[in-house]
Design an enzyme around this catalytic site. Structure first.
Site, PDB file in Angstrom:
ATOM      1  N   ASP A 183      -8.292  -5.080   0.981  1.00 27.26           N
ATOM      2  CA  ASP A 183      -7.851  -6.443   0.692  1.00 27.26           C
ATOM      3  C   ASP A 183      -6.326  -6.471   0.620  1.00 27.26           C
ATOM      4  O   ASP A 183      -5.721  -5.859  -0.260  1.00 27.26           O
ATOM      5  CB  ASP A 183      -8.454  -6.911  -0.635  1.00 27.26           C
ATOM      6  CG  ASP A 183      -8.227  -8.384  -0.891  1.00 27.26           C
ATOM      7  OD1 ASP A 183      -7.462  -9.012  -0.132  1.00 27.26           O
ATOM      8  OD2 ASP A 183      -8.824  -8.909  -1.850  1.00 27.26           O
ATOM      9  N   HIS A 185      -4.639  -9.401   0.323  1.00 26.99           N
ATOM     10  CA  HIS A 185      -4.255 -10.536  -0.525  1.00 26.99           C
ATOM     11  C   HIS A 185      -3.185 -11.421   0.118  1.00 26.99           C
ATOM     12  O   HIS A 185      -2.436 -12.096  -0.594  1.00 26.99           O
ATOM     13  CB  HIS A 185      -3.750 -10.060  -1.893  1.00 26.99           C
ATOM     14  CG  HIS A 185      -4.745  -9.252  -2.665  1.00 26.99           C
ATOM     15  ND1 HIS A 185      -5.824  -9.815  -3.315  1.00 26.99           N
ATOM     16  CD2 HIS A 185      -4.843  -7.909  -2.877  1.00 26.99           C
ATOM     17  CE1 HIS A 185      -6.528  -8.865  -3.907  1.00 26.99           C
ATOM     18  NE2 HIS A 185      -5.963  -7.707  -3.645  1.00 26.99           N
ATOM     19  N   GLU A 209      -9.254  -7.595   4.774  1.00 26.68           N
ATOM     20  CA  GLU A 209      -9.356  -8.915   4.142  1.00 26.68           C
ATOM     21  C   GLU A 209      -7.985  -9.551   3.950  1.00 26.68           C
ATOM     22  O   GLU A 209      -7.055  -8.895   3.478  1.00 26.68           O
ATOM     23  CB  GLU A 209     -10.053  -8.781   2.788  1.00 26.68           C
ATOM     24  CG  GLU A 209     -10.205 -10.103   2.050  1.00 26.68           C
ATOM     25  CD  GLU A 209     -11.017  -9.969   0.784  1.00 26.68           C
ATOM     26  OE1 GLU A 209     -10.806 -10.794  -0.123  1.00 26.68           O
ATOM     27  OE2 GLU A 209     -11.857  -9.045   0.686  1.00 26.68           O
ATOM     28  N   GLU A 235     -11.374 -16.813   0.869  1.00 29.96           N
ATOM     29  CA  GLU A 235     -11.372 -17.104  -0.560  1.00 29.96           C
ATOM     30  C   GLU A 235     -10.382 -18.198  -0.926  1.00 29.96           C
ATOM     31  O   GLU A 235     -10.509 -18.821  -1.976  1.00 29.96           O
ATOM     32  CB  GLU A 235     -11.074 -15.843  -1.368  1.00 29.96           C
ATOM     33  CG  GLU A 235      -9.660 -15.313  -1.209  1.00 29.96           C
ATOM     34  CD  GLU A 235      -9.457 -14.001  -1.937  1.00 29.96           C
ATOM     35  OE1 GLU A 235      -8.813 -14.013  -3.005  1.00 29.96           O
ATOM     36  OE2 GLU A 235      -9.940 -12.973  -1.448  1.00 29.96           O
ATOM     37  N   HIS A 285     -16.917 -14.553  -1.853  1.00 29.05           N
ATOM     38  CA  HIS A 285     -15.914 -14.013  -2.779  1.00 29.05           C
ATOM     39  C   HIS A 285     -16.363 -14.314  -4.199  1.00 29.05           C
ATOM     40  O   HIS A 285     -16.756 -15.437  -4.515  1.00 29.05           O
ATOM     41  CB  HIS A 285     -14.576 -14.695  -2.484  1.00 29.05           C
ATOM     42  CG  HIS A 285     -13.452 -14.272  -3.353  1.00 29.05           C
ATOM     43  ND1 HIS A 285     -12.955 -15.078  -4.360  1.00 29.05           N
ATOM     44  CD2 HIS A 285     -12.701 -13.148  -3.366  1.00 29.05           C
ATOM     45  CE1 HIS A 285     -11.943 -14.460  -4.945  1.00 29.05           C
ATOM     46  NE2 HIS A 285     -11.764 -13.287  -4.364  1.00 29.05           N
TER      47      HIS A 285
END
Length: 382
Positions: A183, A185, A209, A235, A285
């Site tokens: 991830d 972010h 991700e 998400e 998520h």
């Protein structure tokens, strides 16, 4: 049956629960929250209550459309998170009234159990490896890890090498006995994401991700064209209309809508169907609490393309409460070899310990996102 009251409870670690009551004594629970903006979402929930009190909670579609279309401005994380928690509570009420789990109202099961994965925090490889081994002993073999620390728009070869070396050490520790996604972010710019993803390919992460922010979603297709690794995101997308654009553009292999941010069960069921039409997998998520997880599971158990479910048991930032602390029927959410069974009780299937919720809400933390900065003093992506 009429809605009589909406009550919100901000709770440790950084969650918020919503209780919707009716004149017939049936109540439903939802989880509308944005971590770090709980008070803002709470205000939105109570503002929307004017559309709900006195209405029949079983008319979920009509109420959802009223909340969404009843104002000139719509969408976005605050409003859609408020709607999401309300929607969850309405489905909980309807299932309880009819005496069946929500997935039965959505057409019934397409699978008997759902694979889950655990998020493992930590920046040092040794800490990550230790965390993964502890969870592996409990039956988990699917994980999600931080892909990197915050990076500048154009960052150094040293930063890229450090991120890659970390992943290489983790893969070497486990070989192919585990799967893990990475991830990012959205902390990486498109130019750096291209470099970083290519360097990570030999270590075969399960997915990459949010390599870039949702605001830069046009980059997903370009990045996907340059790698064989699956790209996941979603998400920070809040409606089927946002997901429509990324599905049409291509590039995403996995959609990750959040049932507490993207309009709840009503909206995410539509998003799941859209994803299936584009041959895109679903992996909701869910780093939040038990009501959010239960809502995700009802979508998972009726969506053929659902492949993985995130859950927050043991996650490092659940300080002050664990995932099931506010749940009486903990056994219904027991994990078996990394899998979870369908909820068995009517509604969402979560028996909330209301007395504990009320008690803990009296000392709820007012959590805020910390501000991170680059070495030059500029604000970094959180």
């Amino acid at each position: 049956m009429k809605i009589t009251r909406l009550t919100t409870y901000r709770l440790p670690p950084r969650w918020m629960f919503l209780k919707i009551e009716t004149d017939e004594g049936v109540a439903g629970w939802g989880e509308p929250v944005i971590e770090g903006r709980a008070r803002t979402v709470e205000a939105a929930v109570h503002e929307l209550a004017d559309y709900l009190v006195g209405q029949d909670p079983r008319r979920i579609n009509d109420l959802w459309q009223t909340l969404y279309r009843g104002g000139f401005y719509r969408g976005g994380p605050i409003l859609m998170s408020a709607i999401a928690g309300i929607d969850q509570a309405l489905w909980d009420i309807k299932g309880k009234v009819l005496g069946v789990p929500v997935y039965e109202l959505l057409g019934g099961l397409v699978r008997d159990r759902m694979r889950t994965y655990s998020w493992v925090g930590g920046d040092r490889p040794a800490d990550v490896i230790a965390g993964m081994k502890a969870l592996q002993a409990g039956g988990f073999d699917h994980f999600k890890l931080n892909g990197c620390e915050e990076m500048g728009i154009i960052d150094s070869a040293r930063a890229v090498d450090a991120a890659v070396a970390r992943v290489a050490e983790i893969r070497a520790a486990f070989g192919n006995t585990v799967e893990f996604g990475l991830d990012f972010h959205g902390r990486v710019s498109a130019p750096m994401a291209k470099v970083l993803i290519r360097a990570l390919e030999p270590y075969r992460p399960l997915f990459i991700e949010e390599p870039v922010l949702a605001e830069q979603a046009e980059s997903y297709a370009r990045l996907a064209a340059q790698t064989h690794l699956p790209i996941a995101a979603g998400e920070r997308m809040f409606s089927r209309f946002e997901f429509k654009r990324v599905l049409e553009a291509g590039g995403l292999a996995i959609l990750q809508p959040d049932l507490s941010h993207a309009g709840g069960i009503t909206e995410c069921l539509k998003i799941a169907g859209m994803a299936e039409a584009y041959d895109v997998a679903l992996a909701p998520h869910c780093p939040l609490g038990p009501i959010a997880l239960a809502a995700c599971l009802h979508i998972d158990f009726v969506s053929w393309n659902a492949t993985l479910q995130e859950q927050s048991m043991g996650i490092h930032y659940n300080q002050g409460a664990e995932l099931l602390d506010y749940v009486r029927n903990k056994a219904d959410f027991a994990l078996e070899g990394g899998y979870i069974r369908p909820p068995r009780l009517p509604g969402l299937g979560v028996d909330i310990d209301e007395a504990l919720v009320i008690e803990r809400s009296r000392s709820a933390p007012d959590w805020r996102n910390p501000v991170w900065r680059h070495a030059d003093g500029s604000v970094a992506e959180w």
